[in-house]
Design an enzyme around this catalytic site. Sequence first.
Site, short mmCIF file in Angstrom:
data_model
loop_
_atom_site.label_atom_id
_atom_site.label_comp_id
_atom_site.label_asym_id
_atom_site.label_seq_id
_atom_site.Cartn_x
_atom_site.Cartn_y
_atom_site.Cartn_z
N TYR A 153 -64.75 -3.82 -7.38
CA TYR A 153 -64.87 -4.93 -8.35
C TYR A 153 -63.48 -5.30 -8.88
O TYR A 153 -63.13 -6.48 -8.94
CB TYR A 153 -65.81 -4.55 -9.51
CG TYR A 153 -65.90 -5.65 -10.55
CD1 TYR A 153 -66.48 -6.87 -10.23
CD2 TYR A 153 -65.38 -5.48 -11.83
CE1 TYR A 153 -66.56 -7.90 -11.17
CE2 TYR A 153 -65.45 -6.50 -12.78
CZ TYR A 153 -66.04 -7.71 -12.43
OH TYR A 153 -66.09 -8.73 -13.36
N PHE A 190 -74.49 -9.21 -16.86
CA PHE A 190 -73.52 -8.54 -15.98
C PHE A 190 -73.84 -7.06 -15.73
O PHE A 190 -73.89 -6.60 -14.58
CB PHE A 190 -72.12 -8.69 -16.61
CG PHE A 190 -71.02 -8.00 -15.87
CD1 PHE A 190 -70.38 -8.62 -14.80
CD2 PHE A 190 -70.61 -6.72 -16.24
CE1 PHE A 190 -69.35 -7.98 -14.11
CE2 PHE A 190 -69.57 -6.08 -15.55
CZ PHE A 190 -68.96 -6.72 -14.49
#
Length: 251
Positions: A153, A190
């Site tokens: 990420y 998220f």
Amino acid sequence: MNKIALITGATSGIGKSTAYKFAENNYNLILTGRRKERLEQIAQDLQNSYGIQVFPLVFDIRNFEEVKNAVESLPQEWKQIDVLVNNAGLAAGLETIQEGSLDNWERMIDTNVKGLLYISKMIMPLMINRNKGHIINIGSIAGKEVYPKGNVYCATKHAVDALTKAMRIDLLPHNIKVTQIAPGAVETEFSIVRLGDEEAAKKVYEGYEPLHPEDIAEVCYYVTTLPKHVNINDLLIMPTAQANATQFHKV
Ligand code: NDP
Ligand code: 8X3
């Protein structure tokens, strides 16, 4: 005539709040996401509440053919895009690099890096033709620092950081502003997406006040309000209770 903003990932979180902020300020909006029903409901609500026009586009940003067909389907008047907010993105999993799954890596790279490139590839020529425009890339503290189990990420958000700089250089002759907005922890969907568990996601934001999606929306709109000759290149926006990627003041 109203200006036009295209916001990716407008079905939730930062993208959705940004859509409301731009609508409040009389932008017509092209809103994108995969969840058709949500997108249509948001589009309806924005049109009813603010009297603006909304053009919803349903596509998976990981698929270039879908992105291309969607943008090409826009009527000519909707192609006069003033602002592109590259917001669609996600984290999948929180694992050491040696334990990470290929599937999660591909989801993140395909969405956060390739997806951002695909939609930008379709919109940049429209802006170049008009010799104006503003691209706002939603980066992250994860694009400035690397934290434990953040590996891929963080790599995708470092790529957003690099692509923002690259766009600014290559688009320089075309009068196109390019801004990165890089938030710390914002409470949205998220962490539910990342962890796949609502209870675990809730815990991420316990003991301190995280940013709210509206805080980022506010800044996203603000950077578009500056005079023609002024551009904000990069903004790192954190909750007051978060010093960097890993240090929080929790009570
Ligand atoms: P949300 O999960 O609430 O929203 C993510 C949005 O991205 C949704 O609208 C989703 O729409 C869209 N999206 C995801 N995958 C795809 C896909 N394949 N195709 C099209 N759309 C997609 O999260 P946030 O609002 O928090 O995230 C927005 C951005 O902010 C991301 O880039 C994230 O990395 C970044 N960010 C978030 C932070 C945070 O703490 N929340 C901090 C720093 C940056 P749909 O599912 O309908 O397709
Ligand atoms: C999302 C914020 O700190 O989980 O980009 O990477 S963080």
